[in-house]
Design a protein around this motif. Structure first.
Motif, short mmCIF file in Angstrom:
data_model
loop_
_atom_site.label_atom_id
_atom_site.label_comp_id
_atom_site.label_asym_id
_atom_site.label_seq_id
_atom_site.Cartn_x
_atom_site.Cartn_y
_atom_site.Cartn_z
N SER A 105 13.78 -67.37 -42.20
CA SER A 105 14.63 -66.19 -42.39
C SER A 105 16.07 -66.65 -42.53
O SER A 105 16.47 -67.67 -41.95
CB SER A 105 14.50 -65.25 -41.19
N LEU A 106 16.85 -65.88 -43.27
CA LEU A 106 18.27 -66.21 -43.41
C LEU A 106 19.04 -65.96 -42.13
O LEU A 106 20.20 -66.38 -42.01
CB LEU A 106 18.89 -65.40 -44.57
N GLU A 107 18.43 -65.30 -41.17
CA GLU A 107 19.07 -65.06 -39.88
C GLU A 107 18.83 -66.20 -38.90
O GLU A 107 19.44 -66.24 -37.84
CB GLU A 107 18.54 -63.75 -39.27
N ASN A 108 17.95 -67.12 -39.24
CA ASN A 108 17.63 -68.22 -38.34
C ASN A 108 18.80 -69.19 -38.20
O ASN A 108 19.66 -69.30 -39.07
CB ASN A 108 16.40 -68.98 -38.84
N ALA A 109 18.77 -69.94 -37.12
CA ALA A 109 19.83 -70.91 -36.84
C ALA A 109 19.86 -72.03 -37.88
O ALA A 109 20.92 -72.63 -38.12
CB ALA A 109 19.65 -71.49 -35.44
N ASP A 110 18.71 -72.31 -38.51
CA ASP A 110 18.65 -73.41 -39.48
C ASP A 110 18.87 -72.94 -40.92
O ASP A 110 18.58 -73.68 -41.86
CB ASP A 110 17.31 -74.13 -39.37
#
Length: 359
Positions: free
Chosen positions: A16-21
């Protein structure tokens, strides 16, 4: 004097684009738009990170991967690659993304070296890449092997020539003003329908494609890889079925994009023989992109291209009234399709060069 080493790492594809990576993938979307803006002043030619992520997450039909170049921790460029999964695919499709401020520092050379190494490692014998060009004259103009069209030399084309790439084809990028008078499209559609006759019927839908149309749509999509003019670019014939149509449409619509399809059915055989797709991002006020457009070879000469284009443009005005412009690419040697575009009201705004190298 301190020497700063360039580092090149794999681009992480986040869940997801919300993930930390996800920071690098979001940067990829921003960089993609920046390169289009610098090259031709049209950032909206490039999809954003949200639009690209679903395609990168699904490797069934094409494997996408990228590499990120950094100097002192700062991203200074990227290169991405796509590998079609047909068993007879020979090519790796490459996109080099190095902004002007970092060009000429060896970044572009290092990224191209990495891309060619990866292509060899994956058994590919051809590397393909596209360059964007403004519609202007320059001291040195480049003509493709097709003999159709010409583009001004730019730093990217100089790099590609120095690495042994050959300019195979030129494509024209045209735009259509959706806020202009619609009457010319209505008249052109009426005339084309009358010319085509009762053997041909218009079929239209919004993705996802209805189940009963998937096999027929798969057949006409497959023809795009063989019937569309591509010069000597090495493209494998694509294999399509209903399942692949479903996968493609899941990727296209996952980020809130909307796609309208207008097709023509040949009534005596029941086959879909022409189609046109219009796509817009979740922001319905943005640029509309014309995706696939094709008339099957056996059914050319019946004005089916005019039918699918005009019918979809007229339909799109009602579906997406906030979008102001449609953008499309066509090969310069595809004079029949360009003639339709010109008659409808498309105007050229930029050009693309298709380059190829055997490795």
């Amino acid at each position: 004097m301190k020497t700063v080493a360039l580092t090149i790492d794999r681009l992480i594809v986040p869940a997801s684009l919300e993930n930390a990576d996800a920071a690098d993938f979001r940067a990829y979307g921003d960089l993609n738009r920046l390169i289009c803006d610098e090259a031709v002043g049209i950032p909206d030619l490039a999809p954003d990170a949200a639009q690209m992520l679903p395609d990168w997450q699904d490797d069934t039909d094409s494997i996408d991967l990228g590499f990120v170049a950094r100097l002192e921790g700062r991203i200074v460029g990227m290169v991405t690659m796509a590998f079609a999964q047909e068993t007879d695919a020979h090519a790796a499709e490459v996109d080099l993304l190095v902004p002007a401020e970092h060009w000429g520092r060896g970044v572009e050379q290092a990224l191209m070296e990495r891309a060619e190494e990866e292509a060899r490692a994956r058994g590919r014998s051809v590397v393909q890449i596209w360059s964007l060009h403004r519609p202007e004259e320059a001291e040195r103009m480049l003509v493709p092997r097709t003999g159709w069209g010409r583009i001004p030399a730019i730093p990217l084309s100089d790099l590609l020539e120095s690495r042994g790439f050959v300019l195979e084809q030129v494509e024209r990028n045209s735009e259509f003003d959706l806020r202009g008078d619609a009457e010319p499209q209505r008249k052109a559609l009426a005339d084309a329908l009358a010319f085509a006759g009762s053997d041909y019927r218009v079929v239209e839908w919004m993705m996802p494609t209805p189940p009963e149309l998937r096999e027929g749509f798969a057949a006409v999509l497959a023809r795009l890889s063989t019937d569309a003019p591509s010069g000597d670019m090495d493209f494998a014939a694509e294999h399509w079925d209903a399942d692949r149509v479903v996968r493609r449409e899941a990727r296209l619509t996952a980020a809130g994009q909307a796609v309208s399809v207008v097709a023509v059915r040949h009534e005596p055989t029941g086959e879909l023989v022409a189609y046109n797709e219009l796509l817009i991002a979740a922001d319905r006020s943005g640029v509309t992109h014309q995706f696939g457009t094709l008339v099957s070879k056996d059914h050319r000469g019946h004005r089916l291209g005019t039918i699918v284009k005009c019918a979809n443009l007229l339909r799109w005005r009602e579906l997406m009234p906030l979008s102001a412009v449609v953008s499309t690419f066509n090969a310069e040697e595809n004079r029949p399709m360009l003639s339709i575009n010109e008659a409808i009201g498309f105007v050229p705004v930029s050009y693309a060069g298709a380059w190829q190298k055997k490795i």
